[in-house]
Scaffold this active site. Structure first.
Site, short mmCIF file in Angstrom:
data_model
loop_
_atom_site.label_atom_id
_atom_site.label_comp_id
_atom_site.label_asym_id
_atom_site.label_seq_id
_atom_site.Cartn_x
_atom_site.Cartn_y
_atom_site.Cartn_z
CB ALA A 66 39.95 82.58 30.91
CD GLU A 115 47.35 81.71 34.25
OE1 GLU A 115 47.51 81.09 35.32
OE2 GLU A 115 46.22 81.90 33.75
#
Length: 257
Positions: A66, A115
């Protein structure tokens, strides 16, 4: 539909979604996640799209995580909202999609990148890929479904080891653990994904979607897995795909779904 952070290309029944932030190692910021939401939502609704290959631009990273800059200064409510929005609008949408999604992991898949790959139905990695969940080095835990999906794929002990040590693993170890389905040379990554998707495209799309729903049901609630399978099995009867599949079998020919 125009995008700034991702590239979407459709060839025949195959759609390619590429995260296009190579200089940032394809890190996921809020704009990229919003575009992924729009692209996948549209693809799952488009009858012309049969399957999707998700990858990152370049050779260094699938998604290196991220965009941590966006986390700075957030408190409890802000952090919770980021995780909730990301899971509900992107990761869960992919996992519960009605069409097969293959992650072509072409380098680093870390944090939110791993993820994202785990939310896909199948994962293929290039031999140089590295995977891990480094969130504890930032005083965080995985927030986009990582604690749950990694455990489902590799088991509780190994998942906790990877999460608590924050260590990366190689593509070869990921294959051994069942985290990825195949490991190939970098030049063979997209062709391998295409090979698998194209095989799936010869199968009944209605049955493929039903299989995804049945498998996911058991992951969410083991008590509902079998009942969902029975329900989905029953729904297949009488569908055009079932009629065509049985007819093709009886006539000793390939079905035309």
């Amino acid at each position: 539909m125009e995008f700034e952070h991702i590239k979407v290309e459709t060839i025949g029944r195959l759609q390619y979604i590429t995260i296009d932030r190579e200089k940032k190692l394809n890190a996921l910021n809020r704009f990229t996640l919003a575009e992924l939401h729009d692209a996948f939502t549209a693809a799952f609704k488009d009858p012309a799209v049969g399957g999707i290959i998700l990858t990152g631009k370049g050779t260094k990273a699938f998604v290196a995580g991220a965009d941590i800059v966006e986390f700075d200064g957030l408190g409890y409510e802000g952090g919770k909202e980021i995780a909730q929005r990301g899971q509900s609008t992107v990761f869960d949408i992919i996992a519960n999609g009605n069409k097969p999604v293959i992650a072509a992991v072409n380098g680093f898949a870390l944090g939110g990148g791993l993820e994202l790959a785990m939310a896909c139905h199948i994962r293929i990695a290039s031999e140089n890929a590295k995977m891990g969940l480094p969130e504890v080095t930032l005083g965080l835990i995985p927030g986009y479904g990582g604690t749950q999906r990694l455990t489902q794929l590799v088991g509780r002990g190994k998942a906790l080891e990877m999460i608590m040590t924050a260590d990366m693993i190689s593509a070869a170890e990921a294959l051994q653990l069942g985290l990825v389905n195949h490991v190939v040379f970098a030049d063979d990554l997209i062709p391998k994904a295409e090979e698998i998707i194209n095989k799936i495209l010869t199968r009944s799309p209605m049955a493929v979607a039903a299989a995804i729903r049945a498998v996911n049901a058991g992951l969410v609630d083991p008590g509902k897995g079998y009942s969902t399978e029975i329900e989905e099995f029953g729904k297949c009867f009488g569908t055009p795909d079932f009629i065509e599949g049985v007819s093709a079998f009886m006539e000793k020919r390939q079905p035309n779904f």
